[in-house]
Design a protein around this motif. Structure first.
Motif, PDB file in Angstrom:
ATOM      1  N   ASP A   1     -32.950 -54.880 -80.206  1.00 41.26           N
ATOM      2  CA  ASP A   1     -33.317 -54.785 -78.788  1.00 41.26           C
ATOM      3  C   ASP A   1     -34.608 -53.971 -78.667  1.00 41.26           C
ATOM      4  N   PRO A   2     -35.750 -54.598 -78.371  1.00 42.41           N
ATOM      5  CA  PRO A   2     -37.019 -53.864 -78.353  1.00 42.41           C
ATOM      6  C   PRO A   2     -37.099 -52.837 -77.237  1.00 42.41           C
ATOM      7  N   VAL A   3     -36.453 -53.070 -76.106  1.00 43.53           N
ATOM      8  CA  VAL A   3     -36.497 -52.106 -75.013  1.00 43.53           C
ATOM      9  C   VAL A   3     -35.779 -50.824 -75.421  1.00 43.53           C
ATOM     10  N   ARG A   4     -34.589 -50.975 -75.987  1.00 47.87           N
ATOM     11  CA  ARG A   4     -33.834 -49.807 -76.432  1.00 47.87           C
ATOM     12  C   ARG A   4     -34.553 -49.116 -77.593  1.00 47.87           C
ATOM     13  N   ALA A   5     -35.113 -49.911 -78.523  1.00 45.61           N
ATOM     14  CA  ALA A   5     -35.794 -49.323 -79.677  1.00 45.61           C
ATOM     15  C   ALA A   5     -37.039 -48.562 -79.239  1.00 45.61           C
ATOM     16  N   ALA A   6     -37.818 -49.121 -78.322  1.00 43.14           N
ATOM     17  CA  ALA A   6     -39.034 -48.444 -77.868  1.00 43.14           C
ATOM     18  C   ALA A   6     -38.703 -47.141 -77.164  1.00 43.14           C
ATOM     19  N   ALA A   7     -37.622 -47.136 -76.361  1.00 42.61           N
ATOM     20  CA  ALA A   7     -37.214 -45.906 -75.692  1.00 42.61           C
ATOM     21  C   ALA A   7     -36.809 -44.846 -76.713  1.00 42.61           C
TER      22      ALA A   7
END
Length: 617
Positions: free
Chosen positions: A92-98
Motif C-alpha cells: 500500500d503506497p499511501v500507508r508506506a509513504a506515511a
C-alpha cells in the motif's frame, strides 16, 4: 500523517494550480501537508519569467538538516535498512509513504546520505518500492522523505515519472539527485534541468526555450547562433543532449554552422582536464562522429576549424574517443578521412598574432601524428600529445595497450603525466627492483581525488605492469610486455619529439643540465624545482627553485624559513642549444636569487631572509 492524493502529471512548463497555490511570495505559512512538489510549482508560478534561479528555488523553512561528522557509510546503511526496509515492501503506497515520513525523522544524518543508502538498499518487492517512491516524489512533504523517493526512482523509475522528477529538480539540493534519476529515463530532460540550474548562462536561454517549446528550427538557430567563444567546459554533453544534436545533424547534415558547432562540442566532450571525459557517456557519440567527419569538408577550412578537426583526430587516435565501441576498422576509416582533408590556407596577417602563430606551429608539428598506422601486433604504444595551444594547451603522455588508452579507461579524472616526468626521468624504465610510478593525477590534485599508480618490474625477458593503485572500477589486470620491444618503444618515444616547441625543448636541455650538474643551484643554497614553459606564455621558459639557507654547507634547517623563486626566460632568438648553455653559464657565475621572482613561501619567511615580499593584485 496523511499526504495529498496523487494528481495528473505536470506539463514540462508547469504553472501553479490556481485553486491550490497560495497567492503570496512566502510559503512559510502553508500547511505542513503541502508537498514539496506543489511548493516547486508555486515558486515557478510566481517568478516573473518562470526561470529557475541558479541552484534552484530555496526550500521552505523547516528544521535544520541533521549532520553526523563521524558517521560511516556502513553505520548509515544499517540504520536506514532498519528504519525503512520493511516499509518499502508494503504493497500500500499511501500507508508506506506515511510510514517513511515518520521513520526518517529518527535518522540523524544528512538527507543525501539517506538517499545514498536507499540506492544500495536490498528490495524484496521492487513493484511495491516503485509505487512508494512515486508517492513520496509526488506528495512528500519533507526533504528527507522526498530523498527516499528519489533514491527509489533513481533505481526503479519509468518514463511516466519524468515530469514529476523534473519539477522537483528545480528545488535547491534536489537538482543533482533528480538529474541522476532522469539520466536513466530521459537524457534530454536531465540535460535541460542541469543547464537551467547549474550553468545559468543567459546566452543559453534561447536554446533552452526553443528545446522546451519543441521548435526544431528555433533550436537549430539558437545552437548555431551561440557566440563562437561560448565556453562549454563541463556541459558540452548536456548541450548536445538537450538540443538532440545527433538528430539535428541527421536532419541538416550539410549545414556548415551546425557542423562547426558539432565539432566544437565533440572536442569538448573528449576533454580530460576535469572529470571523466563526457564523450564516454554520450550515447550517440559514434554516430555523431560519423556524420561530422562525413561532411567535414563543408565548413570554411579556417585554421581554427582545422585545429579542432586535428584535435578530434587525436581524440580518436589515442584519447578517450578510442574507447568507444567502434566496429573493427571503422575508427581507422574515420581517421583516414580526416587525414585526407586538404591543409587549411593561412590567411594574410595571421602569423603576426603570437597566439595564431603558435597554433599554426602546433598544426604543422602535430599534423601527421594521429594518422600514423601502428605496426601489426604492437602491444605498447606511448604517444606524447600536445593540445591545441589555442585551447587548453596541455601536454600529456598517453599510454596505449593493444590500442586502448589506459588513463581514460582506468582513471578518467585528469590527463596523463607529462613526458618530462615519465620519459625524461626514466620512470617508465623497468629495472631489477620494482618501482611504483604515477601515471596520472586527478585534475584537482591527488590529495583531493586521487591518482593512478602502477608498479613496473622486470621478470626475465618480460616487463610486468601490475599492483595497480587508484584505478576507478575493478582492479586492472596485470600487463606483460616483451622486454626488448618495451625498451625499444621507450627509446622511440624519447627520441620522437615533434610535439615539443622551441621553448619546451630549451627547458628540457636546461633541466637535463641541472640534473647533471646539481651544484649549479646548490652552491646558491637552492634546490631545483620545476623547469618548463610558462602556462600564460608558452614561449617563455621558467626555472623554479627553492632557497633553503644552509643547503650548500649541508646544514639546512628543515623547520627554518624558505622561499620559492621562479626565473622567467623569454625567447632569445638563438638556437635552443645556445639559449640553454647561456642559462647554465649564468647560474654557474651569478646567484639567481638576485633577479628571479619570489613565487612561494610566506611574508614572514621573506622578512627573516631579507627579501621583499611581492605585492600582487
Amino acid at each position: 500523517m496523511s499526504a495529498p492524493e496523487e494528481r495528473t502529471a505536470p506539463t514540462s512548463r508547469p504553472s501553479p494550480p490556481k485553486s491550490r497555490a497560495p497567492q503570496a511570495t512566502s510559503y512559510a505559512s502553508c500547511a505542513n501537508d503541502t508537498s514539496l512538489h506543489d511548493y516547486a510549482l508555486f515558486r515557478r508560478g510566481i517568478e516573473p519569467d518562470a526561470r529557475v534561479p541558479a541552484r534552484g528555488y530555496p526550500l521552505p523553512d523547516g528544521p535544520p538538516e541533521p549532520d553526523r561528522p563521524r558517521l560511516t557509510l556502513r553505520e548509515a546503511q544499517g540504520e536506514v535498512a532498519s528504519a525503512l526496509a520493511d516499509t518499502l515492501a508494503d504493497p500500500d503506497p499511501v500507508r508506506a509513504a506515511a510510514a517513511v515520513h515518520l521513520r526518517v525523522r529518527s535518522l540523524v544524518m544528512p538527507h543525501r546520505t539517506v538517499r545514498a543508502c536507499v540506492l544500495r538498499l536490498p528490495l524484496t518487492d521492487e513493484a511495491a518500492a516503485r509505487r512508494t517512491g512515486r508517492r513520496l516524489v509526488r506528495t512528500g512533504t519533507t526533504p528527507a522523505a522526498v530523498q527516499v523517493g528519489l533514491g527509489l526512482l533513481s533505481r526503479l523509475g519509468e518514463p511516466e515519472d519524468v515530469p514529476w522528477l523534473t519539477v522537483l529538480g528545480t528545488l535547491r539540493g534536489f537538482e543533482r539527485p533528480v538529474v541522476a534519476a532522469l539520466d536513466r529515463l530521459d537524457r534530454k530532460a536531465a540535460a535541460l534541468l542541469m543547464l537551467r540550474t547549474r550553468l545559468r548562462d543567459a546566452a543559453l536561454d534561447p536554446l533552452l526555450d526553443a528545446v522546451e517549446a519543441g521548435d526544431d528550427q528555433a533550436t537549430l538557430a539558437a545552437l548555431t547562433g551561440l557566440p563562437p567563444d561560448f565556453r562549454t567546459m563541463g556541459y558540452a554533453r548536456r548541450m548536445a543532449e538537450a538540443a538532440d544534436l545527433h538528430r539535428l545533424l541527421r536532419a541538416h547534415p550539410r549545414d556548415p554552422a551546425l557542423l562547426l558547432r558539432a565539432a566544437g562540442l565533440l572536442r569538448r566532450m573528449a576533454d580530460q582536464h576535469d572529470v571523466r571525459a563526457e564523450i564516454l557517456d554520450y550515447g550517440p557519440a559514434m554516430e555523431t562522429y560519423e556524420t561530422l567527419i562525413g561532411h567535414a569538408d563543408l565548413p570554411e577550412p579556417t585554421p581554427a576549424y582545422r585545429a579542432v578537426l586535428l584535435s578530434i583526430a587525436l581524440d580518436l587516435h589515442s584519447g578517450p574517443a578510442a574507447l568507444l565501441g567502434w566496429r573493427p576498422g571503422r575508427r581507422e576509416a574515420l581517421l583516414d578521412a580526416l587525414g585526407r582533408l586538404p591543409a587549411a590556407p593561412t590567411p594574410d596577417g595571421v602569423l603576426d598574432d603570437p597566439a595564431e602563430r603558435r597554433r599554426a606551429d602546433w598544426t604543422a608539428r602535430t599534423g601527421r601524428q594521429p594518422f600514423r598506422v601502428p605496426p601489426d601486433g604492437e602491444r605498447l604504444r606511448i604517444e606524447v600529445v600536445a593540445e591545441d595551444p589555442g585551447d587548453r594547451g596541455g601536454v600529456e603522455t598517453r599510454i596505449l595497450v593493444d590500442g586502448r588508452p589506459l588513463v581514460p579507461a582506468l582513471f578518467g579524472k585528469g590527463l596523463g603525466e607529462s613526458p618530462e616526468r615519465l620519459l625524461d626521468t626514466g620512470l617508465l624504465r623497468a629495472g631489477a627492483e620494482p618501482r611504483e610510478v604515477r601515471l596520472a593525477e586527478a585534475y584537482c590534485t591527488e590529495g583531493c581525488c586521487g591518482a593512478l599508480y602502477v608498479t613496473i618490474r622486470r621478470e626475465g625477458d618480460e616487463v610486468v605492469w601490475g599492483d595497480w593503485r587508484g584505478a576507478v572500477g575493478p582492479t586492472p589486470p596485470e600487463y606483460r610486455f616483451d622486454a626488448a620491444a618495451y625498451d625499444a618503444e621507450l627509446e622511440r618515444a624519447d627520441r620522437d619529439r615533434p610535439w615539443s616547441w622551441p621553448a619546451r625543448s630549451a627547458a628540457k636541455l636546461i633541466a637535463d643540465g641541472l640534473r647533471d650538474r646539481p651544484d649549479l643551484l646548490t652552491r646558491w643554497d637552492a634546490l631545483r624545482g620545476w623547469v618548463g614553459t610558462a602556462w600564460d606564455e608558452p614561449d617563455t621558459v621558467v626555472v623554479s627553485f627553492t632557497y633553503w639557507p644552509g643547503l650548500a654547507a649541508g646544514n639546512r634547517d628543515p623547520e627554518g624559513p624558505w622561499l620559492q623563486f621562479g626565473w622567467r626566460i623569454p625567447p632569445a632568438g638563438t638556437p635552443i642549444e645556445e639559449q640553454a648553455a647561456a642559462v647554465l653559464d649564468r647560474l654557474a657565475s651569478t646567484d639567481p636569487k638576485s633577479w628571479a621572482e619570489i613565487l612561494g613561501g610566506s611574508r614572514e619567511h621573506a622578512e627573516r631572509l631579507g627579501y621583499p615580499w611581492p605585492e600582487r593584485g
